[in-house]
Design a protein around this motif. Sequence first.
Motif, mmCIF file in Angstrom:
data_model
loop_
_atom_site.group_PDB
_atom_site.id
_atom_site.type_symbol
_atom_site.label_atom_id
_atom_site.label_comp_id
_atom_site.label_asym_id
_atom_site.label_seq_id
_atom_site.Cartn_x
_atom_site.Cartn_y
_atom_site.Cartn_z
ATOM 1 N N ALA A 91 1.640 6.606 -6.896
ATOM 2 C CA ALA A 91 0.513 7.473 -7.239
ATOM 3 C C ALA A 91 0.861 8.932 -7.011
ATOM 4 O O ALA A 91 0.510 9.812 -7.814
ATOM 5 N N HIS A 92 1.538 9.211 -5.919
ATOM 6 C CA HIS A 92 1.928 10.596 -5.658
ATOM 7 C C HIS A 92 2.903 11.093 -6.717
ATOM 8 O O HIS A 92 2.789 12.232 -7.206
ATOM 9 N N ASN A 93 3.879 10.269 -7.073
ATOM 10 C CA ASN A 93 4.836 10.676 -8.093
ATOM 11 C C ASN A 93 4.144 11.039 -9.400
ATOM 12 O O ASN A 93 4.528 12.010 -10.063
ATOM 13 N N LEU B 81 10.552 6.987 -9.223
ATOM 14 C CA LEU B 81 9.753 5.776 -9.405
ATOM 15 C C LEU B 81 8.516 6.070 -10.247
ATOM 16 O O LEU B 81 7.830 7.071 -10.041
ATOM 17 N N GLY B 82 8.237 5.188 -11.194
ATOM 18 C CA GLY B 82 7.082 5.364 -12.064
ATOM 19 C C GLY B 82 7.355 6.251 -13.265
ATOM 20 O O GLY B 82 6.444 6.496 -14.062
ATOM 21 N N GLN B 83 8.592 6.743 -13.410
ATOM 22 C CA GLN B 83 8.928 7.577 -14.554
ATOM 23 C C GLN B 83 8.628 6.815 -15.843
ATOM 24 O O GLN B 83 9.086 5.692 -16.031
ATOM 25 N N PRO B 84 7.849 7.407 -16.749
ATOM 26 C CA PRO B 84 7.538 6.700 -17.995
ATOM 27 C C PRO B 84 8.800 6.381 -18.780
ATOM 28 O O PRO B 84 9.714 7.191 -18.893
ATOM 29 N N ALA B 85 8.839 5.170 -19.325
ATOM 30 C CA ALA B 85 9.961 4.739 -20.151
ATOM 31 C C ALA B 85 9.494 4.610 -21.606
ATOM 32 O O ALA B 85 8.316 4.349 -21.858
ATOM 33 N N PRO B 86 10.382 4.813 -22.572
ATOM 34 C CA PRO B 86 11.811 5.100 -22.389
ATOM 35 C C PRO B 86 12.041 6.546 -21.990
ATOM 36 O O PRO B 86 11.227 7.411 -22.288
ATOM 37 N N ALA C 235 0.837 -1.207 0.000
ATOM 38 C CA ALA C 235 0.000 0.000 0.000
ATOM 39 C C ALA C 235 0.872 1.256 0.000
ATOM 40 O O ALA C 235 0.594 2.219 -0.733
ATOM 41 N N ASP C 236 1.935 1.257 0.810
ATOM 42 C CA ASP C 236 2.835 2.413 0.846
ATOM 43 C C ASP C 236 3.537 2.601 -0.493
ATOM 44 O O ASP C 236 3.695 3.726 -0.978
ATOM 45 N N PHE C 237 3.967 1.492 -1.087
ATOM 46 C CA PHE C 237 4.668 1.571 -2.367
ATOM 47 C C PHE C 237 3.735 2.113 -3.451
ATOM 48 O O PHE C 237 4.114 2.974 -4.252
ATOM 49 N N TYR D 21 2.394 14.367 -9.021
ATOM 50 C CA TYR D 21 3.393 15.436 -8.983
ATOM 51 C C TYR D 21 3.940 15.717 -10.376
ATOM 52 O O TYR D 21 4.088 16.875 -10.778
ATOM 53 N N ARG D 22 4.244 14.653 -11.131
ATOM 54 C CA ARG D 22 4.735 14.850 -12.500
ATOM 55 C C ARG D 22 3.716 15.599 -13.344
ATOM 56 O O ARG D 22 4.070 16.520 -14.098
ATOM 57 N N GLN D 23 2.448 15.223 -13.240
ATOM 58 C CA GLN D 23 1.418 15.886 -14.040
ATOM 59 C C GLN D 23 1.273 17.356 -13.649
ATOM 60 O O GLN D 23 1.082 18.231 -14.504
#
Length: 513
Positions: free
Chosen positions: A154-156, A392-397, A147-149, A159-161
């Motif tokens: 989700a927060h990242n 974490l969760g950064q879209p690739a590539p 849940a924490d992960f 924040y990115r958006q």
Amino acid sequence: MRNPVLILTSLLTVLFPLLAPTPAAAAAGARAITWAPCAEDTTAECGTLTVPVDWKNPRGETFELAVARREATDPSARIGSLVINPGGPGGSGVTAVLQGGAFSPEITRRFDLVGFDPRGVARSHPIQCSMDLFRQAPDPFSIDGPADFKALLAHNERYRQDCRARTGPLYDHVDTGSVVRDLDALRAALGDDKLTYYGVSYGTLIGQLYAERFPERVRALTLDSNMDHSLGTRAFLDTESWTVQDSFEEFVAWCDRTESCALHGADVRARWAGLLARAERGELTFPGEPDQKLTKIGLISQAFGAFYGPAFKELAEFLAALDSGEPARAILTPLARQAEDVLHDPTQIFCQDYLLPVRDHREYARHLRRSAAIAPDMLVSVLAQGMVATCLGQPAPIPNPQHRLRVHGTPTLLLGNSLHDPATAYPWAVNAARQIGREARLLTYEGWGHGIYGQGECPTAAIDAYLISGALPAEGARCPAVVPADAGTLRSRLQPPTGPLPGLPGYTYNLAG
């Protein structure tokens, strides 16, 4: 870092090589800069250079790259421009020039000192984000279960958006590969056929990639405190944990042999462990601010910040005061105490340069456990773990993924590193030099701190000689350590002592330099 205890880089290439400059791009790069006295300091000149948001679309949207310079003090001896970058990501080259640059008189006599704010930084269309969202980030050092992960991921994404919406199209084009294209346009606009460059910390990545992509345009590149852009998640975290523990060991050894250390004669390791335990129980506060708790990670961050200088004396005094309850100055002041609604957060630059995936909460926990085993006193590299959590969760590539350097056809590049650097581990410099091969010469400073220029006469003279004439130190050259003085402080090289600590944009210095 996106909360009071989360530390981002300062610190710490391309599967898709950028296209060769088109005629339109070359014309834009060669455009002259209109110089005028800087508003902050009229003894320096400021200007802007128009460059594309996306170098793959050079006829598309543009932005203004902020530039500053101080002309050579002896025009008759002038060699050309020395372009500098103070690291980060997020360090301002314009501010570095306004602050004087901390170079020797011989360098400022022979070169125009030129600094630029990389895209997404300071005066060059900075990345803008919600301070409120920044402060809502989950504690990356307290991830306990799926849940924490999931909440961190989700927060990242939120924040990115938010940052993308506030910043605009440039948000997706702040990678160092694009910065290198900006740097080459700046070189052309300055009228220099070849580039002379000094980069420290994250600024070494700019220099490494410039040498890789534009080898024929290199005059001299000094890379001080080197990044290693070949590392994956585990290698990145493990080397950072090792180097911060090494700095702690060096602090303990200094205190044991130095009578002026406020903890001299004490069991420093035991005192440190006691303070960590009190911080974990919520019993420590920032000196003079009883309502401001000092967390365990916050305490570790204070030590890490002191190792940059190094500021061993101040760290010992701070720890002694925490132990006794007496007033003392903190090494770092958390950004979260400030009241801005919008944060200029450059960490997306790192996320577009380093893809450091973590599959799930189990793997995340394994990284933390392994870091604690490698660094039993420091427990974790707050810098490295904070950056991994932030990305974490950064879209690739990503635009500028890691790879081993491929440098061929340049003059010899001068790489330098402290043996006991807390942020850019000495093995990173060794590895970068091996990747570059015969085009690299590594100068080892056998002391402490982040950045070797200004750490005594030996490294400073070697770098000056190289920049001025191309003269290189001998193969395997080593400079002796300059023992931190009794009044050792956080020293400024290219960043002012009251500004952001390179690699730690969520904290500011709280000591006189």
